[in-house]
Design a protein around this motif. Structure first.
Motif, mmCIF file in Angstrom:
data_model
loop_
_atom_site.group_PDB
_atom_site.id
_atom_site.type_symbol
_atom_site.label_atom_id
_atom_site.label_comp_id
_atom_site.label_asym_id
_atom_site.label_seq_id
_atom_site.Cartn_x
_atom_site.Cartn_y
_atom_site.Cartn_z
ATOM 1 N N ILE A 3 0.742 -1.379 0.055
ATOM 2 C CA ILE A 3 0.106 -0.009 -0.165
ATOM 3 C C ILE A 3 0.870 1.255 -0.005
ATOM 4 C CG2 ILE A 3 -1.814 -1.095 1.149
ATOM 5 C CD1 ILE A 3 -1.079 0.570 3.641
ATOM 6 N N GLY A 4 2.095 0.944 0.291
ATOM 7 C CA GLY A 4 3.045 2.282 0.364
ATOM 8 C C GLY A 4 3.118 3.282 1.552
ATOM 9 N N PRO A 5 3.596 4.238 1.849
ATOM 10 C CA PRO A 5 3.888 4.809 3.166
ATOM 11 C C PRO A 5 2.650 5.718 3.516
ATOM 12 C CG PRO A 5 4.814 6.089 1.502
ATOM 13 C CD PRO A 5 4.371 4.770 0.729
ATOM 14 N N SER A 6 1.602 5.618 2.826
ATOM 15 C CA SER A 6 0.634 6.565 3.173
ATOM 16 C C SER A 6 -0.080 6.151 4.491
ATOM 17 C CB SER A 6 -0.468 6.507 2.071
ATOM 18 O OG SER A 6 -1.119 5.219 2.195
ATOM 19 N N GLU A 7 -0.197 4.938 4.929
ATOM 20 C CA GLU A 7 -0.611 4.540 6.072
ATOM 21 C C GLU A 7 0.311 3.649 6.977
ATOM 22 O OE1 GLU A 7 -3.175 5.501 7.577
ATOM 23 O OE2 GLU A 7 -4.187 6.369 5.758
ATOM 24 N N ASN A 8 0.251 3.580 8.235
ATOM 25 C CA ASN A 8 1.165 2.869 9.112
ATOM 26 C C ASN A 8 0.292 1.392 9.184
ATOM 27 O OD1 ASN A 8 3.370 4.036 9.674
ATOM 28 N ND2 ASN A 8 2.096 5.703 11.061
ATOM 29 N N VAL A 9 0.960 0.316 8.737
ATOM 30 C CA VAL A 9 0.125 -0.966 8.747
ATOM 31 C C VAL A 9 0.745 -1.635 10.090
ATOM 32 C CG1 VAL A 9 -0.106 -3.267 7.873
ATOM 33 C CG2 VAL A 9 0.021 -1.226 6.485
ATOM 34 N N THR A 10 -0.072 -2.036 10.972
ATOM 35 C CA THR A 10 0.002 -2.786 12.190
ATOM 36 C C THR A 10 -0.719 -4.155 11.967
ATOM 37 O OG1 THR A 10 -1.659 -1.847 13.411
ATOM 38 C CG2 THR A 10 0.444 -0.610 13.209
ATOM 39 N N GLY A 11 -0.302 -4.789 13.216
ATOM 40 C CA GLY A 11 -0.840 -6.267 13.250
ATOM 41 C C GLY A 11 -1.117 -6.544 14.524
ATOM 42 N N ALA A 12 -1.918 -7.551 14.698
ATOM 43 C CA ALA A 12 -2.116 -8.093 16.220
ATOM 44 C C ALA A 12 -2.633 -9.650 16.148
ATOM 45 C CB ALA A 12 -2.977 -7.177 17.263
ATOM 46 N N ALA A 13 -2.436 -10.456 17.023
ATOM 47 C CA ALA A 13 -2.891 -11.520 16.810
ATOM 48 C C ALA A 13 -2.919 -12.556 18.235
ATOM 49 C CB ALA A 13 -2.452 -12.811 15.857
ATOM 50 N N VAL A 14 -3.775 -13.173 18.673
ATOM 51 C CA VAL A 14 -4.069 -13.896 19.843
ATOM 52 C C VAL A 14 -4.403 -15.151 19.676
ATOM 53 C CG1 VAL A 14 -5.053 -14.048 22.127
ATOM 54 C CG2 VAL A 14 -4.535 -12.090 21.242
ATOM 55 N N VAL A 15 -3.745 -16.434 20.018
ATOM 56 C CA VAL A 15 -4.015 -17.853 20.177
ATOM 57 C C VAL A 15 -4.576 -18.487 21.385
ATOM 58 C CG1 VAL A 15 -3.453 -20.134 19.142
ATOM 59 C CG2 VAL A 15 -2.423 -17.884 18.239
ATOM 60 N N LEU A 16 -5.804 -19.008 21.592
ATOM 61 C CA LEU A 16 -6.287 -19.458 22.814
ATOM 62 C C LEU A 16 -6.232 -20.896 22.519
ATOM 63 C CD1 LEU A 16 -8.762 -17.102 23.804
ATOM 64 C CD2 LEU A 16 -6.646 -16.972 24.475
ATOM 65 N N ASN A 17 -6.051 -21.627 23.737
ATOM 66 C CA ASN A 17 -6.423 -22.965 24.017
ATOM 67 C C ASN A 17 -8.029 -23.165 24.305
ATOM 68 O OD1 ASN A 17 -6.978 -25.485 25.145
ATOM 69 N ND2 ASN A 17 -4.871 -25.836 25.980
ATOM 70 N N VAL A 18 -8.676 -23.744 23.438
ATOM 71 C CA VAL A 18 -10.211 -23.867 23.615
ATOM 72 C C VAL A 18 -10.454 -24.709 25.136
ATOM 73 C CG1 VAL A 18 -12.438 -24.555 22.824
ATOM 74 C CG2 VAL A 18 -10.858 -23.823 21.373
ATOM 75 N N ASP A 19 -9.603 -25.615 25.542
ATOM 76 C CA ASP A 19 -10.102 -26.356 26.613
ATOM 77 C C ASP A 19 -9.886 -25.579 27.953
ATOM 78 O OD1 ASP A 19 -10.307 -28.713 25.407
ATOM 79 O OD2 ASP A 19 -8.294 -29.295 25.848
ATOM 80 N N ASP A 20 -9.153 -24.413 27.972
ATOM 81 C CA ASP A 20 -9.134 -23.855 29.208
ATOM 82 C C ASP A 20 -9.055 -22.099 29.102
ATOM 83 O OD1 ASP A 20 -6.528 -23.578 28.361
ATOM 84 O OD2 ASP A 20 -5.653 -24.521 30.119
ATOM 85 N N PHE A 21 -9.102 -21.747 27.732
ATOM 86 C CA PHE A 21 -8.911 -20.244 27.416
ATOM 87 C C PHE A 21 -7.436 -19.606 28.076
ATOM 88 C CE2 PHE A 21 -13.375 -18.811 26.429
ATOM 89 C CZ PHE A 21 -13.573 -20.075 25.679
ATOM 90 N N SER A 22 -6.502 -20.760 28.008
ATOM 91 C CA SER A 22 -4.939 -19.887 28.252
ATOM 92 C C SER A 22 -4.540 -19.465 26.815
ATOM 93 C CB SER A 22 -4.294 -21.196 28.692
ATOM 94 O OG SER A 22 -4.205 -22.273 27.824
ATOM 95 N N VAL A 23 -3.742 -18.518 27.158
ATOM 96 C CA VAL A 23 -3.119 -17.939 25.812
ATOM 97 C C VAL A 23 -1.954 -18.661 25.434
ATOM 98 C CG1 VAL A 23 -2.083 -15.873 25.060
ATOM 99 C CG2 VAL A 23 -3.948 -15.484 26.828
ATOM 100 N N LEU A 24 -1.757 -19.037 24.286
ATOM 101 C CA LEU A 24 -0.817 -19.901 23.758
ATOM 102 C C LEU A 24 0.105 -19.079 22.922
ATOM 103 C CD1 LEU A 24 -2.918 -23.155 22.403
ATOM 104 C CD2 LEU A 24 -1.515 -22.697 24.654
ATOM 105 N N ALA A 25 -0.431 -17.918 22.486
ATOM 106 C CA ALA A 25 0.417 -16.934 21.832
ATOM 107 C C ALA A 25 -0.094 -15.789 21.744
ATOM 108 C CB ALA A 25 0.978 -17.446 20.484
ATOM 109 N N ALA A 26 0.574 -14.765 21.824
ATOM 110 C CA ALA A 26 -0.040 -13.222 21.348
ATOM 111 C C ALA A 26 1.074 -12.532 21.046
ATOM 112 C CB ALA A 26 -0.568 -12.672 22.915
ATOM 113 N N GLN A 27 0.942 -11.727 19.974
ATOM 114 C CA GLN A 27 1.869 -10.747 19.145
ATOM 115 C C GLN A 27 1.211 -9.541 18.975
ATOM 116 O OE1 GLN A 27 5.058 -11.476 19.252
ATOM 117 N NE2 GLN A 27 5.420 -9.605 18.307
#
Length: 403
Positions: A49-73
């Protein structure tokens, strides 16, 4: 801290007791894969997209059995060691307009687009606004309020469709009407039960976000219109939802409507790690209150999303059955759209739930690639083989510890 000429007695010294050891639920290897995947796709979207916007990102992975956070970034990120030791680097990070010190995963609030549609469907089905066999006709333009000049559109023209097909195709017209028939009060009630706009329980600082509704708007009911409900029903309007909340919401659907407390702490031991002081147990914090039939209808619709003909059809031939929902959130003006995804797998016996965003990316391929890399890592070990099974302190990769 002794006064001048005061005699020193060793017995006067009191050393602090050793601290306890906290074991996190983070899987170090999965975390590494997520970090790399998010960086690759955010930088790829930024280049596109070029420099017109600052692209950012985020993600969270949960264990469905107990809702523990396996990864977050959150991305962009920064090197903490360099930040503490290098003043020039600290100044660079502190003034970077992309805000690498900001936690986009736990504190960023977003309009989440069509990823909210399963929540709308659950509320509408349970409250009787629609049934699994209800058909609504999509002719591309929503005409209920056309006489007022408000006539929002759909991305396609889908004809007469039911709720499962509406989820598969992500039909705006179906959910405009469904949201209108359900009403914002009932939508808000179910959204809260799912964890949207709520404190989901994680042990560190996390935003409560905001769901679109009269309770969260200045002026309340007097400043809320039917058109606002229509917009909120496709994830727009005043919705400001965190990625952590989206992952919790997705895991709740995967867990058949039972929301557990989302958590990062696995256990606490003494300093020597030979005595467990406290261990986190699954804790039910909300029951969705949706019948098995209605839950199954929405789950089947989310499965259709990732099959041929669905908006997440890149997973159609994937070796593990995935249920999910894509989302494109409009950001206003000429700004590129946010691209989001929620999903859980395996469909028939869920183990993990994920939620993610690549902001201002304008193409779903970036968010879907992050999701694919997470599923690849979790189910097939792809990308995990480069990371040791055991940490230097002897703990397993799924038990990151901190003293």
């Amino acid at each position: 801290f002794f006064r001048k000429n005061q005699p020193f007695f060793p017995e006067m010294m009191k050393f602090p007791p050793p601290g306890n050891t906290v074991y996190l639920t983070i899987d170090a290897r999965l975390q590494r894969v997520l970090s790399k995947a998010l960086e690759e796709n955010v930088t790829g979207a930024q280049a596109a997209i070029g420099p017109s916007e600052n692209v950012t990102g985020a993600a969270v992975v949960l264990n469905v059995d107990d809702f523990s956070v396996l990864a977050a970034q959150s991305y962009p990120s920064y090197d903490l060691t360099r930040f503490m030791e290098d003043d020039d680097y600290k100044n660079q990070i502190s003034t970077d307009k992309s805000a690498p010190m900001y936690d986009y995963a736990f504190n960023g609030g977003y309009v989440i687009g069509s990823t909210i549609k399963p929540a709308v469907a659950l509320a509408a089905l349970q409250e009787g606004a629609i049934t699994p066999s209800t058909h609504i006709t999509c002719n591309h333009v929503y005409t209920r309020f056309a006489d007022t000049g408000y006539a929002p559109k759909c991305m396609g023209t889908h004809g007469s469709i039911d709720v499962k097909t509406a989820l598969q195709k992500s039909c705006n017209i179906f959910f405009y009407e469904t949201g209108y028939l359900t009403g914002i009060s009932m939508l808000n009630e179910y959204w809260r039960r799912l964890g949207l706009g709520e404190d989901v329980g994680v042990e560190i600082s996390a935003s409560e976000g905001k769901i679109a509704g009269p309770d969260n708007r200045e002026g309340g009911e007097s400043n809320w219109r039917y058109g606002d409900t229509v917009a909120a029903s496709i994830g727009q309007s005043d919705n400001e939802i965190t990625i952590l909340q989206m992952a919790t919401y997705c895991a709740t659907i995967a867990n058949n409507g039972v929301r557990l407390r989302t958590h990062l702490v696995d256990k606490i031991t003494n300093y020597d790690r030979d005595t467990v002081i406290e261990e986190t147990q699954p804790e039910v914090v909300a029951e969705l209150g949706v019948s098995e039939e209605n839950l199954k209808t929405v789950q089947e619709g989310m499965r259709m999303v990732t099959t041929a003909g669905g908006t997440g059809r890149v997973f159609a031939d994937y070796g593990v059955a995935i249920a999910g929902k894509t989302g494109t959130a409009q950001t206003g003006g000429d700004k590129p759209d946010h691209e989001l995804f929620i999903g859980y797998a395996p469909y028939d016996d869920p183990e993990i739930a994920i939620a993610l965003i690549v902001s201002y990316s304008n193409e779903s391929k970036w968010s879907l690639d992050v999701a694919r890399q997470i599923f690849d890592a979790y189910f097939y070990g792809i990308g995990m083989e480069e990371i040791p099974e055991t940490n230097a302190d002897g703990t397993t990769s799924s038990q990151t510890s901190a003293e």
